[in-house]
Design a protein around this motif. Sequence first.
Motif, PDB file in Angstrom:
ATOM      1  N   ALA A   4       0.833  -1.187   0.000  1.00  0.00           N
ATOM      2  CA  ALA A   4       0.000   0.000   0.000  1.00  0.00           C
ATOM      3  C   ALA A   4       0.870   1.239   0.000  1.00  0.00           C
ATOM      4  O   ALA A   4       0.372   2.341  -0.003  1.00  0.00           O
ATOM      5  CB  ALA A   4      -0.919   0.001   1.218  1.00  0.00           C
ATOM      6  N   GLN A   8      -1.125   3.573   3.450  1.00  0.00           N
ATOM      7  CA  GLN A   8      -1.535   2.696   4.532  1.00  0.00           C
ATOM      8  C   GLN A   8      -2.671   3.299   5.355  1.00  0.00           C
ATOM      9  O   GLN A   8      -3.367   2.589   6.059  1.00  0.00           O
ATOM     10  CB  GLN A   8      -0.351   2.326   5.436  1.00  0.00           C
ATOM     11  N   ASP A   9      -2.880   4.598   5.258  1.00  0.00           N
ATOM     12  CA  ASP A   9      -3.979   5.259   5.965  1.00  0.00           C
ATOM     13  C   ASP A   9      -5.240   5.349   5.118  1.00  0.00           C
ATOM     14  O   ASP A   9      -6.251   5.868   5.571  1.00  0.00           O
ATOM     15  CB  ASP A   9      -3.555   6.673   6.411  1.00  0.00           C
ATOM     16  N   GLU A  11      -8.246   3.885   4.152  1.00  0.00           N
ATOM     17  CA  GLU A  11      -9.049   2.770   4.672  1.00  0.00           C
ATOM     18  C   GLU A  11      -9.710   1.912   3.592  1.00  0.00           C
ATOM     19  O   GLU A  11      -9.651   0.685   3.675  1.00  0.00           O
ATOM     20  CB  GLU A  11     -10.094   3.289   5.666  1.00  0.00           C
ATOM     21  N   MET A  14      -7.001  -0.300   2.050  1.00  0.00           N
ATOM     22  CA  MET A  14      -6.517  -1.330   2.972  1.00  0.00           C
ATOM     23  C   MET A  14      -7.581  -2.404   3.218  1.00  0.00           C
ATOM     24  O   MET A  14      -7.258  -3.577   3.369  1.00  0.00           O
ATOM     25  CB  MET A  14      -6.049  -0.705   4.281  1.00  0.00           C
ATOM     26  N   ARG A  15      -8.845  -2.012   3.245  1.00  0.00           N
ATOM     27  CA  ARG A  15      -9.921  -2.998   3.399  1.00  0.00           C
ATOM     28  C   ARG A  15      -9.950  -3.935   2.186  1.00  0.00           C
ATOM     29  O   ARG A  15     -10.056  -5.153   2.327  1.00  0.00           O
ATOM     30  CB  ARG A  15     -11.264  -2.295   3.573  1.00  0.00           C
ATOM     31  N   LEU A  17      -7.437  -4.558   0.170  1.00  0.00           N
ATOM     32  CA  LEU A  17      -6.215  -5.351   0.197  1.00  0.00           C
ATOM     33  C   LEU A  17      -6.336  -6.509   1.181  1.00  0.00           C
ATOM     34  O   LEU A  17      -5.950  -7.636   0.885  1.00  0.00           O
ATOM     35  CB  LEU A  17      -5.033  -4.457   0.552  1.00  0.00           C
ATOM     36  N   SER A  18      -6.905  -6.240   2.354  1.00  0.00           N
ATOM     37  CA  SER A  18      -7.115  -7.304   3.347  1.00  0.00           C
ATOM     38  C   SER A  18      -8.020  -8.395   2.796  1.00  0.00           C
ATOM     39  O   SER A  18      -7.770  -9.581   2.981  1.00  0.00           O
ATOM     40  CB  SER A  18      -7.728  -6.724   4.618  1.00  0.00           C
ATOM     41  N   PHE A  48       0.584  -0.588   8.203  1.00  0.00           N
ATOM     42  CA  PHE A  48       0.169  -1.533   7.171  1.00  0.00           C
ATOM     43  C   PHE A  48      -0.216  -2.871   7.805  1.00  0.00           C
ATOM     44  O   PHE A  48      -1.296  -3.404   7.563  1.00  0.00           O
ATOM     45  CB  PHE A  48       1.315  -1.712   6.176  1.00  0.00           C
ATOM     46  N   LYS A  51      -3.421  -2.524   9.915  1.00  0.00           N
ATOM     47  CA  LYS A  51      -4.633  -2.463   9.085  1.00  0.00           C
ATOM     48  C   LYS A  51      -4.989  -3.844   8.543  1.00  0.00           C
ATOM     49  O   LYS A  51      -6.165  -4.204   8.477  1.00  0.00           O
ATOM     50  CB  LYS A  51      -4.454  -1.478   7.926  1.00  0.00           C
ATOM     51  N   LEU A  52      -3.985  -4.621   8.155  1.00  0.00           N
ATOM     52  CA  LEU A  52      -4.269  -5.982   7.694  1.00  0.00           C
ATOM     53  C   LEU A  52      -4.940  -6.785   8.805  1.00  0.00           C
ATOM     54  O   LEU A  52      -5.854  -7.565   8.555  1.00  0.00           O
ATOM     55  CB  LEU A  52      -2.987  -6.687   7.242  1.00  0.00           C
TER      56      LEU A  52
END
Length: 117
Positions: A4, A8-9, A11, A14-15, A17-18, A48, A51-52
């Motif tokens: 990311a 990384q901030d 959201e 990151m959602r 990506l998770s 990072f 968030k994961l």
Amino acid sequence: MFSAGRTQDNEPLMRALSKLIYVNSPDLVLFVGEALVGNDAVDQLSKFNQKLTDMSPSQSPKLIDGILLTKFDTIDDKVGAALSMVYISGAPVMFIGRGQSYTDLKKLNVKAIVKAT
């Protein structure tokens, strides 16, 4: 390989990506960061991975397996941030970028780094 970068901030990213990691179950998740940014890279990596953890639908989410640091040729003997990244994540620096082509992607030579410091 996923990164990311400086987002990384972000959201929604990151959602997504998770979820991508959860659905595809990759063999390896690498964080790609710039060695040049120093301790900001430590912060990026920490956020990072968090968030994961926070956004994964899994009870035991897959986190970062390794680190790829670009612009490694610009830091000379200042490898403190790289050491901190390994320490906080428990993941090794697997590759370093020392240029702009694929042939400039190298495995980290720990002995050479220790000798240089």
